[in-house]
Enzyme design. Sequence first.
Site, PDB file in Angstrom:
ATOM      1  CB  THR A 178      -9.294  -0.993   2.041  1.00 28.48           C
ATOM      2  OG1 THR A 178     -10.482  -1.724   2.366  1.00 28.48           O
ATOM      3  CG2 THR A 178      -8.670  -0.464   3.296  1.00 28.48           C
ATOM      4  CG  ASP A 223      -9.652  -9.377  -1.717  1.00 25.50           C
ATOM      5  OD1 ASP A 223      -9.472  -8.547  -0.769  1.00 25.50           O
ATOM      6  OD2 ASP A 223      -9.394 -10.570  -1.640  1.00 25.50           O
TER       7      ASP A 223
HETATM    8  P1  GDP Z   1     -11.067  -4.322  -0.652  1.00 26.56           P
HETATM    9  O1  GDP Z   1     -11.364  -5.663  -0.116  1.00 26.56           O
HETATM   10  O2  GDP Z   1     -12.011  -3.932  -1.680  1.00 26.56           O
HETATM   11  O3  GDP Z   1     -10.894  -3.315   0.397  1.00 26.56           O
HETATM   12  O4  GDP Z   1      -9.674  -4.446  -1.374  1.00 26.56           O
HETATM   13  P2  GDP Z   1      -8.249  -4.077  -0.815  1.00 26.56           P
HETATM   14  O5  GDP Z   1      -8.091  -2.619  -0.832  1.00 26.56           O
HETATM   15  O6  GDP Z   1      -8.042  -4.764   0.451  1.00 26.56           O
HETATM   16  O7  GDP Z   1      -7.273  -4.672  -1.937  1.00 26.56           O
HETATM   17  C1  GDP Z   1      -7.122  -6.007  -2.139  1.00 26.56           C
HETATM   18  C2  GDP Z   1      -5.829  -6.266  -2.790  1.00 26.56           C
HETATM   19  O8  GDP Z   1      -5.770  -5.645  -4.031  1.00 26.56           O
HETATM   20  C3  GDP Z   1      -4.606  -5.735  -1.974  1.00 26.56           C
HETATM   21  O9  GDP Z   1      -3.669  -6.713  -1.927  1.00 26.56           O
HETATM   22  C4  GDP Z   1      -4.134  -4.579  -2.786  1.00 26.56           C
HETATM   23  O10 GDP Z   1      -2.753  -4.448  -2.735  1.00 26.56           O
HETATM   24  C5  GDP Z   1      -4.575  -4.908  -4.193  1.00 26.56           C
HETATM   25  N1  GDP Z   1      -4.797  -3.726  -4.982  1.00 26.56           N
HETATM   26  C6  GDP Z   1      -5.710  -2.781  -4.699  1.00 26.56           C
HETATM   27  N2  GDP Z   1      -5.704  -1.823  -5.626  1.00 26.56           N
HETATM   28  C7  GDP Z   1      -4.757  -2.174  -6.540  1.00 26.56           C
HETATM   29  C8  GDP Z   1      -4.293  -1.558  -7.740  1.00 26.56           C
HETATM   30  O11 GDP Z   1      -4.751  -0.520  -8.164  1.00 26.56           O
HETATM   31  N3  GDP Z   1      -3.279  -2.228  -8.435  1.00 26.56           N
HETATM   32  C9  GDP Z   1      -2.819  -3.360  -7.974  1.00 26.56           C
HETATM   33  N4  GDP Z   1      -1.888  -3.934  -8.691  1.00 26.56           N
HETATM   34  N5  GDP Z   1      -3.235  -3.961  -6.852  1.00 26.56           N
HETATM   35  C10 GDP Z   1      -4.182  -3.354  -6.130  1.00 26.56           C
HETATM   36 MG    MG Z   2     -11.290  -3.574   2.344  1.00 32.27          MG
END
Ligand code: GDP
Ligand code: MG
Length: 657
Positions: free
Chosen positions: A346, A342
């Site tokens: 991604t 999170d």
């Molecule tokens: P992963 O588990 O590392 O792949 O993380 P995700 O890409 O699924 O992101 C998790 C959450 O963080 C999602 O709800 C995104 O919308 C949020 N998110 C990711 N990057 C950003 C960002 O740069 N700014 C904000 N405000 N939210 C973000």
């Molecule tokens: Mg992810």
Amino acid sequence: MSEVTVEQFAEVLKVSVDKLLAQLEEAGIRVDGPKGRISEDAKHELLTHLRKAHGKAEDGGAPRKITLRRKAQSEIRVAAPMGKARTVSVEVRRQRTYIKRDVLEEQARVAQEEVDRQRETEDAERLALEERAKRDVEQREAQRREREESERRSVEENSRRAAEEQIRRETEQKAREQAEKERRQREEKSRKTTEDGKGPRFGRQELHISGGLSARHKKGRTRSESRRRAVSTADRKHGFELPTQPMQHEVNIGETITVAELAQRMAVKANEVIKTMLNMGVIATINQPIDQDTAVLVIEEMGHVAKILKADQIEEELQAGMKSSEELLPRPPVVTIMGHVDHGKTSLLDYIRRTKVAAGEAGGITQHIGAYHVETPRGVITFLDTPGHAAFTAMRARGAQVTDIVVLVVAADDGVMPQTKEAIQHARAAGVPIVVAVNKIDKHGADLEKVRGELSQEAVIAEDWGGENIFVPVSAKTGDGIDKLLESILLQAEVLELKAVRDAPAVGVVLEASVERGRGAVATVLVKRGTLKVGDSVVAGEQFGRVRALADELGRETQEAGPSIPVQMLGLSSPPNAGDELLVVDNERKAREVALYRQGNSATSAWPSRRARSPRMCSRRWEKKARPARSTCCLRRTCRARRRRCARRWTSCRPAK
Ligand code: GDP
Ligand code: MG
């Protein structure tokens, strides 16, 4: 004495009158009975006759033999028993012959002569016999000598002939070698000529016609003339020479070999091989792969020599084939994004893809494969879209070092978390530089300094703090700092001086693979060096195939893929494992050989894969090395004779865990 009568004369001669008369008659003297008169002349005549009759020579010489006869008569009175005396008249007749001494001597001499003659004859005969015996012995000796001589001569002749034969054979061998050498040179030359683009200008392309017959067409000479010349100069000897003894081939045997290939290597017809195998109790078809042990038996049965390749010879050859001193060219960096869940991995990838990859693409983006490359003004970057620490380590465990740079995503509002620490460890273990992307800087409560502080505790220190890690504050949501991030990655890549050969057979890594309906085995491959082209024969782990089609991350068909470029590939026999190395080999046969070899290896090292357990791969080798716990199953006989059943047994007799 005057004339007397016969009676008177008989009285004088003391012979009887009758005898005298008979003698006179014999002498041819006529007298008139006993009272007749005998003249003096007649007496002489009778004497002469008698002398003649008694052997006395007429000339009056002494007779050689005289016989005297005496007859005396007397009377004896014999007293008779009755007192009367009787007178018995007794006549005694005597005869005595006198022979003259010289006659006797003569007789003795004659006898002696006779004896001498006899002795001489005997001597002569004895001598003749001895002579003959001697001659026989000599003859026999001569024959013996002759025989010995002839034997000696024949032995000499044989040895001379053997020596000649040896010399002839050696000469022929030399000539053959020379011819072979020349032929190879010719082939080389003609190949070169063909490669030069000129093609062969002359030379008859006839099979089995010995050289020197090329009707080379010279200037100023008609074709028929030159042909005539060629024919007259070179005798039309047939190029093929019947081998004097059966050819013995050395057959290289890998882990498996197909019947057809085996036949080809032994230079016999496949039918022959199948027949031999049938005689040995193995039923095989022409395209059936047979295992090493069977192949060796067949080869020996057919009178050739089997040469078992070293266990890892195939791999060694493969590696040797990879080595080349081609020019190294810069290649794009391959980047993996890691970080705590999170934290926005991604989102970051999506943003980059959306903004960079799909730039200019109408109709939105359809992501086809788990990797993509972006083109920035400063260069190309390849992102692996298969993040997750498990995948990373799994690949590393397979020896596939794909990643050049790790982008560590840390949420600015969250800071360093357990998986962040894990990611750092992985990157360290792989010896890959880390570029830190501090994400979610748009968010309220983002604390860049806190993140720096926490990371410094993990020995990830920012450049402006005196460390060597680049920190880039980004926002996957707004896109802030993304360009800076890409730039930083390229900067880091420059420091790494990433280079690879471009014009060479490709080597790559399978990132992911699956079976797709209507397309078969689909593998996403990242080319590490060289160029992968459509039509290449490849080995990927235990699978092999020919590249049927290549597609980029957007599903567009391409013809080739260079270093650090991910492509989707069709044409493998089965999907390989992620992390398997992909190699381009000379031909599909080689690919098959390597793949089967690897399958065989994995079969011995572990439980055979489902594929390897297929009936045609069942072999004695497994029995020996990887026999399952219940040893009653899959006996060799069952294995050989009923392969299909055997396969089922393999499945059923899997050892209990
Ligand atoms: P992963 O588990 O590392 O792949 O993380 P995700 O890409 O699924 O992101 C998790 C959450 O963080 C999602 O709800 C995104 O919308 C949020 N998110 C990711 N990057 C950003 C960002 O740069 N700014 C904000 N405000 N939210 C973000
Ligand atoms: Mg992810």
